[in-house]
Design an enzyme around this catalytic site. Structure first.
Site, PDB file in Angstrom:
ATOM      1  N   GLY A 180       0.768  -1.247   0.000  1.00 56.09           N
ATOM      2  CA  GLY A 180       0.000   0.000   0.000  1.00 56.09           C
ATOM      3  C   GLY A 180       0.793   1.288   0.000  1.00 56.09           C
ATOM      4  O   GLY A 180       0.315   2.301  -0.484  1.00 56.09           O
ATOM      5  N   ASP A 236       0.913   3.226   4.715  1.00 52.84           N
ATOM      6  CA  ASP A 236      -0.208   3.894   4.062  1.00 52.84           C
ATOM      7  C   ASP A 236      -1.282   4.323   5.058  1.00 52.84           C
ATOM      8  O   ASP A 236      -1.734   5.456   5.059  1.00 52.84           O
ATOM      9  CB  ASP A 236      -0.815   3.007   2.960  1.00 52.84           C
ATOM     10  CG  ASP A 236      -1.145   1.595   3.446  1.00 52.84           C
ATOM     11  OD1 ASP A 236      -0.915   1.282   4.627  1.00 52.84           O
ATOM     12  OD2 ASP A 236      -1.628   0.790   2.625  1.00 52.84           O
ATOM     13  N   ASP A 288      -4.839   1.617  11.239  1.00 52.31           N
ATOM     14  CA  ASP A 288      -6.238   1.433  11.630  1.00 52.31           C
ATOM     15  C   ASP A 288      -6.296   1.168  13.140  1.00 52.31           C
ATOM     16  O   ASP A 288      -6.557   2.060  13.925  1.00 52.31           O
ATOM     17  CB  ASP A 288      -6.822   0.283  10.802  1.00 52.31           C
ATOM     18  CG  ASP A 288      -8.292   0.067  11.063  1.00 52.31           C
ATOM     19  OD1 ASP A 288      -8.852   0.744  11.929  1.00 52.31           O
ATOM     20  OD2 ASP A 288      -8.896  -0.799  10.403  1.00 52.31           O
ATOM     21  N   LYS A 299      -6.441   6.269  11.208  1.00 47.16           N
ATOM     22  CA  LYS A 299      -7.876   6.158  11.488  1.00 47.16           C
ATOM     23  C   LYS A 299      -8.112   6.318  12.991  1.00 47.16           C
ATOM     24  O   LYS A 299      -7.193   6.168  13.799  1.00 47.16           O
ATOM     25  CB  LYS A 299      -8.399   4.818  10.990  1.00 47.16           C
ATOM     26  CG  LYS A 299      -8.492   4.781   9.466  1.00 47.16           C
ATOM     27  CD  LYS A 299      -8.817   3.405   8.944  1.00 47.16           C
ATOM     28  CE  LYS A 299     -10.263   3.229   8.615  1.00 47.16           C
ATOM     29  NZ  LYS A 299     -10.464   2.036   7.728  1.00 47.16           N
ATOM     30  N   VAL A 323     -11.224   3.565   3.095  1.00 47.70           N
ATOM     31  CA  VAL A 323     -10.757   4.423   2.004  1.00 47.70           C
ATOM     32  C   VAL A 323      -9.922   3.634   0.995  1.00 47.70           C
ATOM     33  O   VAL A 323      -9.362   2.582   1.322  1.00 47.70           O
ATOM     34  CB  VAL A 323      -9.922   5.615   2.552  1.00 47.70           C
ATOM     35  CG1 VAL A 323     -10.801   6.581   3.326  1.00 47.70           C
ATOM     36  CG2 VAL A 323      -8.762   5.145   3.423  1.00 47.70           C
ATOM     37  N   ASP A 362      -5.949  -0.163  -1.450  1.00 49.43           N
ATOM     38  CA  ASP A 362      -6.764  -1.009  -2.324  1.00 49.43           C
ATOM     39  C   ASP A 362      -8.050  -1.495  -1.675  1.00 49.43           C
ATOM     40  O   ASP A 362      -8.197  -1.467  -0.454  1.00 49.43           O
ATOM     41  CB  ASP A 362      -5.967  -2.235  -2.747  1.00 49.43           C
ATOM     42  CG  ASP A 362      -5.838  -3.242  -1.602  1.00 49.43           C
ATOM     43  OD1 ASP A 362      -5.448  -2.830  -0.498  1.00 49.43           O
ATOM     44  OD2 ASP A 362      -6.166  -4.418  -1.811  1.00 49.43           O
TER      45      ASP A 362
HETATM   46  P1  5GP Z   1      -3.892  -2.081  11.628  1.00 51.55           P
HETATM   47  O1  5GP Z   1      -2.976  -3.163  12.075  1.00 51.55           O
HETATM   48  O2  5GP Z   1      -3.373  -0.702  11.918  1.00 51.55           O
HETATM   49  O3  5GP Z   1      -5.283  -2.283  12.191  1.00 51.55           O
HETATM   50  O4  5GP Z   1      -4.129  -2.283  10.080  1.00 51.55           O
HETATM   51  C1  5GP Z   1      -3.471  -1.571   9.084  1.00 51.55           C
HETATM   52  C2  5GP Z   1      -3.706  -2.234   7.732  1.00 51.55           C
HETATM   53  O5  5GP Z   1      -5.106  -2.482   7.511  1.00 51.55           O
HETATM   54  C3  5GP Z   1      -3.289  -1.317   6.599  1.00 51.55           C
HETATM   55  O6  5GP Z   1      -1.928  -1.472   6.273  1.00 51.55           O
HETATM   56  C4  5GP Z   1      -4.229  -1.761   5.478  1.00 51.55           C
HETATM   57  O7  5GP Z   1      -3.698  -2.878   4.809  1.00 51.55           O
HETATM   58  C5  5GP Z   1      -5.490  -2.198   6.184  1.00 51.55           C
HETATM   59  N1  5GP Z   1      -6.516  -1.132   6.232  1.00 51.55           N
HETATM   60  C6  5GP Z   1      -7.054  -0.621   7.350  1.00 51.55           C
HETATM   61  N2  5GP Z   1      -7.979   0.325   7.058  1.00 51.55           N
HETATM   62  C7  5GP Z   1      -8.012   0.425   5.707  1.00 51.55           C
HETATM   63  C8  5GP Z   1      -8.772   1.260   4.793  1.00 51.55           C
HETATM   64  O8  5GP Z   1      -9.605   2.117   5.151  1.00 51.55           O
HETATM   65  N3  5GP Z   1      -8.527   1.078   3.458  1.00 51.55           N
HETATM   66  C9  5GP Z   1      -7.639   0.156   3.006  1.00 51.55           C
HETATM   67  N4  5GP Z   1      -7.497   0.061   1.673  1.00 51.55           N
HETATM   68  N5  5GP Z   1      -6.897  -0.647   3.836  1.00 51.55           N
HETATM   69  C10 5GP Z   1      -7.090  -0.503   5.177  1.00 51.55           C
END
Ligand code: 5GP
Length: 178
Positions: free
Chosen positions: A47, A102, A105, A133, A155, A161
């Site tokens: 990403g 990128d 979350d 986020k 998004v 993606d």
């Molecule tokens: P975390 O471990 O911070 O919860 O997850 C991060 C990963 O979740 C990002 O690198 C991405 O791959 C995916 N992700 C989380 N939210 C989104 C979003 O709104 N859009 C997209 N395309 N990927 C997301």
């Protein structure tokens, strides 16, 4: 204008001009913060390839870049599963690392990455994330550089993606009801 990607609809959210302006500011900030050092950027694939390409060209320092990937890439949703990094073929001992992501979350993915990098004897580790986020705001891992803070919307575009699609969109879109 609304677009459709697979079975979902998306509306424009962050225009390309606003992204590029913010990315330039972050590049300038990094250049000031790391003056006299030679940081190693570690963009996390897939990403962050678009963000990394634009960001690196706004950094006016000598620097290195090495793309890394999660060993078990989970696609578009956060699974909470802990992942390790592959592709790290440079010595990162005593290096100033800037992880380029990128989107954050929950923050779980990056917390594992940071822990892994620190265990390898890095001099410093900071994070540059294009998007943070809402859930990540509560997380102990605090990125030093944040492009945009958003709520909980899904998004895509500018490297992000949905089921592998949409990475090539120049702007960022948010999911809207079909
Ligand atoms: P975390 O471990 O911070 O919860 O997850 C991060 C990963 O979740 C990002 O690198 C991405 O791959 C995916 N992700 C989380 N939210 C989104 C979003 O709104 N859009 C997209 N395309 N990927 C997301």
């Amino acid at each position: 204008m609304k677009i459709t990607v697979k079975d979902l609809s998306f509306a424009p959210f962050i225009p390309e001009s606003a992204i590029l302006e913010r990315v330039a500011q972050i590049g300038q900030q990094i250049s000031a913060d790391y003056a006299g050092r030679v940081p190693l950027f570690l963009p996390i694939l897939n990403g962050s390839f678009v963000f990394a390409a634009d960001l690196l060209r706004e950094v006016s320092l000598e620097c290195r870049v090495s793309f890394v990937k999660h060993a078990s890439y989970q696609g578009t949703t956060s699974t909470g599963q802990l992942k390790t990094l592959i592709g790290l073929n440079e010595s990162i001992f005593n290096q100033d690392i800037i992880v380029v992501e990128d989107i954050m979350d929950t923050g779980l993915t990056l917390s594992k990455v940071i822990e892994e990098l620190r265990s390898l004897g890095t001099r410093s580790v900071e994070i540059a994330t294009l998007i943070r986020k809402a859930p990540a705001r509560e997380h102990a891992v605090k990125p030093k550089y944040i492009g945009f803070d958003i709520d909980n919307e899904f998004v895509l575009g500018y490297g992000l993606d949905y089921e592998g699609l949409g990475r090539n969109l120049s702007a960022i879109y948010q999911q809207v009801p079909v």
